[in-house]
Design a protein around this motif. Structure first.
Motif, PDB file in Angstrom:
ATOM      1  N   PHE A 253    -106.112  33.926 -47.335  1.00  0.00           N
ATOM      2  CA  PHE A 253    -107.054  35.550 -46.903  1.00  0.00           C
ATOM      3  C   PHE A 253    -106.907  36.505 -46.683  1.00  0.00           C
ATOM      4  N   ASP A 254    -105.547  36.428 -45.684  1.00  0.00           N
ATOM      5  CA  ASP A 254    -104.712  36.834 -44.386  1.00  0.00           C
ATOM      6  C   ASP A 254    -104.018  38.043 -45.892  1.00  0.00           C
ATOM      7  N   THR A 255    -103.476  37.830 -46.996  1.00  0.00           N
ATOM      8  CA  THR A 255    -102.391  38.545 -47.469  1.00  0.00           C
ATOM      9  C   THR A 255    -104.034  39.021 -48.750  1.00  0.00           C
ATOM     10  N   MET A 256    -104.710  38.730 -49.273  1.00  0.00           N
ATOM     11  CA  MET A 256    -105.596  39.402 -49.661  1.00  0.00           C
ATOM     12  C   MET A 256    -105.869  41.092 -49.624  1.00  0.00           C
ATOM     13  N   PRO A 257    -106.222  41.723 -50.692  1.00  0.00           N
ATOM     14  CA  PRO A 257    -106.152  43.242 -50.079  1.00  0.00           C
ATOM     15  C   PRO A 257    -107.266  43.736 -49.663  1.00  0.00           C
ATOM     16  N   SER A 258    -107.691  44.770 -48.812  1.00  0.00           N
ATOM     17  CA  SER A 258    -108.382  45.453 -48.095  1.00  0.00           C
ATOM     18  C   SER A 258    -109.786  45.689 -49.170  1.00  0.00           C
ATOM     19  N   GLN A 259    -109.143  45.534 -50.439  1.00  0.00           N
ATOM     20  CA  GLN A 259    -110.390  46.386 -52.013  1.00  0.00           C
ATOM     21  C   GLN A 259    -111.037  44.646 -52.290  1.00  0.00           C
ATOM     22  N   ALA A 260    -110.197  44.184 -51.053  1.00  0.00           N
ATOM     23  CA  ALA A 260    -111.136  43.067 -51.268  1.00  0.00           C
ATOM     24  C   ALA A 260    -111.983  42.337 -50.665  1.00  0.00           C
ATOM     25  N   ASP A 261    -112.060  43.158 -49.243  1.00  0.00           N
ATOM     26  CA  ASP A 261    -113.223  42.390 -48.459  1.00  0.00           C
ATOM     27  C   ASP A 261    -114.437  42.504 -48.215  1.00  0.00           C
ATOM     28  N   ALA A 262    -115.261  43.078 -49.491  1.00  0.00           N
ATOM     29  CA  ALA A 262    -116.303  43.583 -49.493  1.00  0.00           C
ATOM     30  C   ALA A 262    -116.656  42.002 -50.542  1.00  0.00           C
ATOM     31  N   ILE A 263    -115.616  41.525 -50.982  1.00  0.00           N
ATOM     32  CA  ILE A 263    -116.308  39.905 -52.025  1.00  0.00           C
ATOM     33  C   ILE A 263    -115.553  38.894 -50.208  1.00  0.00           C
ATOM     34  N   ILE A 264    -114.777  39.232 -49.937  1.00  0.00           N
ATOM     35  CA  ILE A 264    -114.881  37.622 -49.163  1.00  0.00           C
ATOM     36  C   ILE A 264    -116.271  38.132 -47.178  1.00  0.00           C
ATOM     37  N   ALA A 265    -116.646  39.172 -47.508  1.00  0.00           N
ATOM     38  CA  ALA A 265    -117.716  39.290 -46.329  1.00  0.00           C
ATOM     39  C   ALA A 265    -118.999  38.503 -47.500  1.00  0.00           C
ATOM     40  N   TRP A 266    -118.935  38.659 -49.358  1.00  0.00           N
ATOM     41  CA  TRP A 266    -119.661  38.072 -49.651  1.00  0.00           C
ATOM     42  C   TRP A 266    -119.915  36.846 -49.673  1.00  0.00           C
ATOM     43  N   ALA A 267    -118.607  36.417 -49.811  1.00  0.00           N
ATOM     44  CA  ALA A 267    -118.479  34.574 -49.891  1.00  0.00           C
ATOM     45  C   ALA A 267    -118.918  34.510 -48.436  1.00  0.00           C
TER      46      ALA A 267
ATOM     47  N   GLU B  33    -117.058  29.620 -57.215  1.00  0.00           N
ATOM     48  CA  GLU B  33    -116.106  29.366 -58.253  1.00  0.00           C
ATOM     49  C   GLU B  33    -116.482  31.103 -58.556  1.00  0.00           C
ATOM     50  N   GLU B  34    -117.650  31.631 -58.095  1.00  0.00           N
ATOM     51  CA  GLU B  34    -118.203  32.474 -58.371  1.00  0.00           C
ATOM     52  C   GLU B  34    -116.809  33.656 -57.729  1.00  0.00           C
ATOM     53  N   PHE B  35    -116.533  33.504 -56.379  1.00  0.00           N
ATOM     54  CA  PHE B  35    -115.607  33.819 -55.787  1.00  0.00           C
ATOM     55  C   PHE B  35    -114.086  33.997 -56.341  1.00  0.00           C
ATOM     56  N   VAL B  36    -113.798  33.201 -57.162  1.00  0.00           N
ATOM     57  CA  VAL B  36    -112.562  33.363 -58.403  1.00  0.00           C
ATOM     58  C   VAL B  36    -112.906  34.201 -59.229  1.00  0.00           C
ATOM     59  N   THR B  37    -113.949  34.200 -59.523  1.00  0.00           N
ATOM     60  CA  THR B  37    -115.027  35.294 -60.878  1.00  0.00           C
ATOM     61  C   THR B  37    -114.442  36.924 -60.350  1.00  0.00           C
ATOM     62  N   LYS B  38    -115.383  36.984 -59.473  1.00  0.00           N
ATOM     63  CA  LYS B  38    -115.090  37.891 -58.745  1.00  0.00           C
ATOM     64  C   LYS B  38    -113.531  38.704 -58.241  1.00  0.00           C
ATOM     65  N   CYS B  39    -112.450  37.920 -57.968  1.00  0.00           N
ATOM     66  CA  CYS B  39    -111.627  38.398 -57.674  1.00  0.00           C
ATOM     67  C   CYS B  39    -110.692  38.712 -58.862  1.00  0.00           C
ATOM     68  N   GLU B  40    -111.096  38.091 -59.635  1.00  0.00           N
ATOM     69  CA  GLU B  40    -110.419  38.212 -61.141  1.00  0.00           C
ATOM     70  C   GLU B  40    -111.378  39.879 -61.592  1.00  0.00           C
ATOM     71  N   GLN B  41    -112.207  39.482 -61.090  1.00  0.00           N
ATOM     72  CA  GLN B  41    -113.151  41.050 -61.876  1.00  0.00           C
ATOM     73  C   GLN B  41    -112.431  42.731 -61.259  1.00  0.00           C
ATOM     74  N   LEU B  42    -112.511  42.216 -59.900  1.00  0.00           N
ATOM     75  CA  LEU B  42    -111.822  43.061 -59.515  1.00  0.00           C
ATOM     76  C   LEU B  42    -109.903  43.561 -59.498  1.00  0.00           C
ATOM     77  N   MET B  43    -109.470  42.521 -59.892  1.00  0.00           N
ATOM     78  CA  MET B  43    -108.129  43.466 -60.094  1.00  0.00           C
ATOM     79  C   MET B  43    -108.270  43.530 -62.054  1.00  0.00           C
ATOM     80  N   LYS B  44    -108.520  43.595 -62.751  1.00  0.00           N
ATOM     81  CA  LYS B  44    -109.219  43.069 -64.324  1.00  0.00           C
ATOM     82  C   LYS B  44    -109.925  45.167 -63.740  1.00  0.00           C
TER      83      LYS B  44
END
Length: 192
Positions: free
Chosen positions: A9-23, A39-50
């Motif tokens: 979680f520490d290595t995730m980019p700041s753009q993923a902060d909202a996803i982490i907060a959601w989780a 499962e939804e967390f992974v989907t959200k991360c994949e969507q963010l990268m896409k």
């Protein structure tokens, strides 16, 4: 002493902060299973990268890393909930002044606990966890202000009731204004 190895979680980019907060929010609410949330967390991360079309790539934390994060969140949530329940149960038995004193004691205890948690595990804490602890301290400070405001309001009401009662007795008994003010001052403990 060094910080140690960073968590996934520490290595995730700041753009993923909202996803982490959601989780964190989903895990706290306890309405869904951890597996469903992951499962939804992974989907959200994949969507963010896409959405960033290859300009943002990061490793999505494994289920075991998510589980460790979940356990930390549960521990913090349970601690906050227990503290809130204890304070609520105790404060029901106190009047405004005692409740204000209890709020001050509780606030200082929680602030000390937060400092202890940071001192003991700060190097292992996620930025989100530190932010949550900071938020807890801010909320405690706000509670202290509300408690003080309530005590001041209670004291003003008491002062008005005493003043009205003494004025009513003064009229019936024919006291002078000065005598009535002296009686008020003696009852309220105010020096004239």
């Amino acid at each position: 002493m060094g910080r140690g190895r960073l968590s996934a979680f520490d290595t995730m980019p700041s753009q993923a902060d909202a996803i982490i907060a959601w989780a964190a929010s989903e895990l706290s609410s306890r309405d869904r299973t951890q597996t469903d949330i992951y499962e939804e967390f992974v989907t959200k991360c994949e969507q963010l990268m896409k959405e960033h079309r290859g300009e943002l790539e990061f490793c999505i934390p494994s289920f075991s890393a998510f589980n460790r994060y979940s356990l930390r969140q549960a521990r913090l949530t349970r601690l906050r909930s227990q503290t809130r329940d204890i304070v609520a149960a105790i404060s029901e038995t106190f009047d405004a002044k005692e409740s204000d004193d209890l709020t001050i004691i509780t606030a200082e205890t929680i602030k000390s606990l937060v400092l202890h948690l940071i001192a003991e595990g700060g190097e292992k804490m996620l930025p989100k966890e530190l932010m949550q602890l900071s938020s807890a301290v801010r909320q405690i400070s706000q509670a202290q202000n509300i408690s003080t405001d309530r005590r001041i309001k209670h004291e003003k009401q008491y002062t008005k009731q005493v003043s009205d009662a003494v004025d009513a007795v003064a009229k019936v008994k024919g006291m002078t204004v000065e005598t009535a003010e002296l009686v008020k001052a003696k009852i309220l403990g105010v020096e004239i």
